[in-house]
Design a protein around this motif. Structure first.
Motif, PDB file in Angstrom:
ATOM      1  N   CYS A 132      -7.159  41.062 -35.717  1.00  0.00           N
ATOM      2  CA  CYS A 132      -6.456  39.884 -35.192  1.00  0.00           C
ATOM      3  C   CYS A 132      -6.156  38.926 -36.333  1.00  0.00           C
ATOM      4  O   CYS A 132      -6.765  38.993 -37.403  1.00  0.00           O
ATOM      5  CB  CYS A 132      -7.319  39.104 -34.208  1.00  0.00           C
ATOM      6  N   PHE A 133      -5.274  38.002 -36.019  1.00  0.00           N
ATOM      7  CA  PHE A 133      -4.882  36.950 -36.958  1.00  0.00           C
ATOM      8  C   PHE A 133      -5.197  35.633 -36.258  1.00  0.00           C
ATOM      9  O   PHE A 133      -4.504  35.255 -35.307  1.00  0.00           O
ATOM     10  CB  PHE A 133      -3.391  37.099 -37.237  1.00  0.00           C
ATOM     11  N   GLY A 134      -6.252  34.964 -36.691  1.00  0.00           N
ATOM     12  CA  GLY A 134      -6.742  33.788 -35.963  1.00  0.00           C
ATOM     13  C   GLY A 134      -6.276  32.478 -36.562  1.00  0.00           C
ATOM     14  O   GLY A 134      -7.058  31.779 -37.217  1.00  0.00           O
TER      15      GLY A 134
ATOM     16  N   GLY B 230      -0.877  24.348 -32.670  1.00  0.00           N
ATOM     17  CA  GLY B 230      -0.034  25.544 -32.680  1.00  0.00           C
ATOM     18  C   GLY B 230       0.869  25.505 -33.894  1.00  0.00           C
ATOM     19  O   GLY B 230       0.493  25.914 -34.995  1.00  0.00           O
ATOM     20  N   ASN B 231       2.071  24.938 -33.720  1.00  0.00           N
ATOM     21  CA  ASN B 231       2.965  24.773 -34.872  1.00  0.00           C
ATOM     22  C   ASN B 231       2.323  23.896 -35.942  1.00  0.00           C
ATOM     23  O   ASN B 231       2.584  24.058 -37.131  1.00  0.00           O
ATOM     24  CB  ASN B 231       4.288  24.141 -34.416  1.00  0.00           C
ATOM     25  N   ASN B 232       1.474  22.982 -35.491  1.00  0.00           N
ATOM     26  CA  ASN B 232       0.840  22.043 -36.413  1.00  0.00           C
ATOM     27  C   ASN B 232      -0.500  22.600 -36.919  1.00  0.00           C
ATOM     28  O   ASN B 232      -1.519  21.902 -36.922  1.00  0.00           O
ATOM     29  CB  ASN B 232       0.638  20.713 -35.661  1.00  0.00           C
TER      30      ASN B 232
ATOM     31  N   TYR C 228      -6.665  30.382 -30.074  1.00  0.00           N
ATOM     32  CA  TYR C 228      -5.955  30.531 -28.806  1.00  0.00           C
ATOM     33  C   TYR C 228      -4.812  31.519 -28.958  1.00  0.00           C
ATOM     34  O   TYR C 228      -4.180  31.570 -30.004  1.00  0.00           O
ATOM     35  CB  TYR C 228      -5.408  29.143 -28.427  1.00  0.00           C
ATOM     36  N   TRP C 229      -4.555  32.289 -27.933  1.00  0.00           N
ATOM     37  CA  TRP C 229      -3.436  33.250 -27.916  1.00  0.00           C
ATOM     38  C   TRP C 229      -3.661  34.437 -28.849  1.00  0.00           C
ATOM     39  O   TRP C 229      -2.681  35.066 -29.286  1.00  0.00           O
ATOM     40  CB  TRP C 229      -2.115  32.586 -28.355  1.00  0.00           C
ATOM     41  N   ILE C 230      -4.885  34.740 -29.203  1.00  0.00           N
ATOM     42  CA  ILE C 230      -5.113  35.689 -30.291  1.00  0.00           C
ATOM     43  C   ILE C 230      -4.852  37.136 -29.834  1.00  0.00           C
ATOM     44  O   ILE C 230      -5.621  37.725 -29.065  1.00  0.00           O
ATOM     45  CB  ILE C 230      -6.541  35.504 -30.865  1.00  0.00           C
ATOM     46  N   THR C 231      -3.750  37.682 -30.335  1.00  0.00           N
ATOM     47  CA  THR C 231      -3.306  39.043 -29.993  1.00  0.00           C
ATOM     48  C   THR C 231      -4.339  40.081 -30.432  1.00  0.00           C
ATOM     49  O   THR C 231      -4.903  39.959 -31.528  1.00  0.00           O
ATOM     50  CB  THR C 231      -1.953  39.326 -30.688  1.00  0.00           C
ATOM     51  N   ASN C 232      -4.564  41.074 -29.595  1.00  0.00           N
ATOM     52  CA  ASN C 232      -5.514  42.184 -29.821  1.00  0.00           C
ATOM     53  C   ASN C 232      -6.967  41.762 -29.598  1.00  0.00           C
ATOM     54  O   ASN C 232      -7.869  42.612 -29.635  1.00  0.00           O
ATOM     55  CB  ASN C 232      -5.408  42.792 -31.236  1.00  0.00           C
TER      56      ASN C 232
END
Ligand SMILES: Cc1cc2nc3c(=O)[nH]c(=O)nc-3n(C[C@H](O)[C@H](O)[C@H](O)COP(=O)(O)OP(=O)(O)OC[C@H]3O[C@@H](n4cnc5c(N)ncnc54)[C@H](O)[C@@H]3O)c2cc1C
Length: 247
Positions: A144-146, A153-155, A184-188
């Motif tokens: 994952c990419f945390g 988010g963008n910030n 948050y939203w961490i894919t995989n």
């Protein structure tokens, strides 16, 4: 009328009285830009039955299919994290073709090869490469990419997660100090990953060093959560349900 008949009729009506004024093969080559042979083989490969779209299926199955599809592509050798050294455009070609078939699978692909794998290659050393690159290619080591936090988010530069270097044990202690600091939203992350690169505000000897990526093991080889790690499944979403997002 069955779809194949509809398609044939449509093709016939389009071509009546018309001559093609260009060579489709040449046009494909122009639009493809690079890695022509690989793209051709990959498109043919995409007729594999596992790639057939499936609708209205349970969440667990949707996630499993996304992983299976990615695994088939990896096993067939269409993508390798080592392409970053030899032919990076090959990685992006694999993304382009995969995203047409299954955007959720392509999201898992980009996190595994581009964000996680790319960070291991670029930020890691030979020690990390020897340990992880093979497993990244075979999906034995899903990562994952945390970066994103609930409040950032963008910030992301304002993120709150901390990594403090403990000289006595030669370890980094990763800490989530507030609710907004949770990744948050961490894919995989919800099911398939064993590793994460956690981005955090690093400090050593009481001095702040800015944001750095720390490689953290989140599941053992039996896919059990490691001590000190908490993972929550983000569950069903309005789209991309093949992606197992975690917080
Ligand atoms: C399916 C999925 C998978 C993901 N996987 C990962 C992952 O693996 N790892 C990871 O780290 N993250 C992941 N993310 C998180 C994603 O990268 C973030 O959603 C993204 O960074 C945006 O952050 P946010 O959702 O907090 O939105 P916000 O930053 O809150 O933005 C919300 C809205 O405000 C706008 N906005 C924000 N700031 C400004 C500004 N300064 N000026 C003008 N407009 C602004 C944005 O454009 C957007 O429209 C994933 C997200 C999804 C949906």
């Amino acid at each position: 009328m069955p779809p194949h008949q509809l398609r044939d009729e449509w093709k016939a009506s389009c071509s009546v009285g018309r001559e093609l004024t260009f060579d489709p093969a040449q046009m494909t080559e122009l639009l493809d830009h690079d890695n022509h042979e690989m793209r051709k083989k990959f498109r043919e490969f995409m007729s594999d039955p596992v790639m057939t779209p499936r609708y209205d299926i349970p969440l667990a199955e949707e996630r499993d299919i996304a992983l299976q599809r990615l695994k088939r592509i990896c096993d067939a050798g269409f993508i390798s994290v080592k392409d970053f050294w030899t032919n990076p455009l090959r990685i992006f070609a694999a993304h382009e073709i995969s995203a047409v078939i299954d955007p959720a699978m392509a999201t898992k692909m980009t996190v595994q090869f581009n964000l996680f794998g790319g960070s291991v290659i670029k930020l890691g050393t030979k020690r990390h490469h020897d340990k992880l690159l093979e497993g990244i290619d075979t999906l034995e080591d899903v990562g994952c990419f945390g970066l994103t936090e609930l409040g950032y988010g963008n910030n992301a530069v304002e993120m709150e997660t901390t990594a403090v270097y403990d000289k006595s044990t030669e370890e980094f202690i990763i800490h989530t100090p507030t609710t907004l600091a949770q990744k948050y939203w961490i894919t995989n992350g919800a099911i398939h990953a064993k590793h994460i690169i956690v981005f955090a505000q690093l400090s050593t000897d009481g001095s702040k060093k800015g944001i750095h990526g720390i490689l953290v093991r989140i599941r053992d080889d039996n896919m059990q959560i490691m001590p000190g790690v908490r993972v929550e499944d983000m569950g069903h979403k309005m789209g991309l349900n093949g992606v197992d997002n975690a917080k």
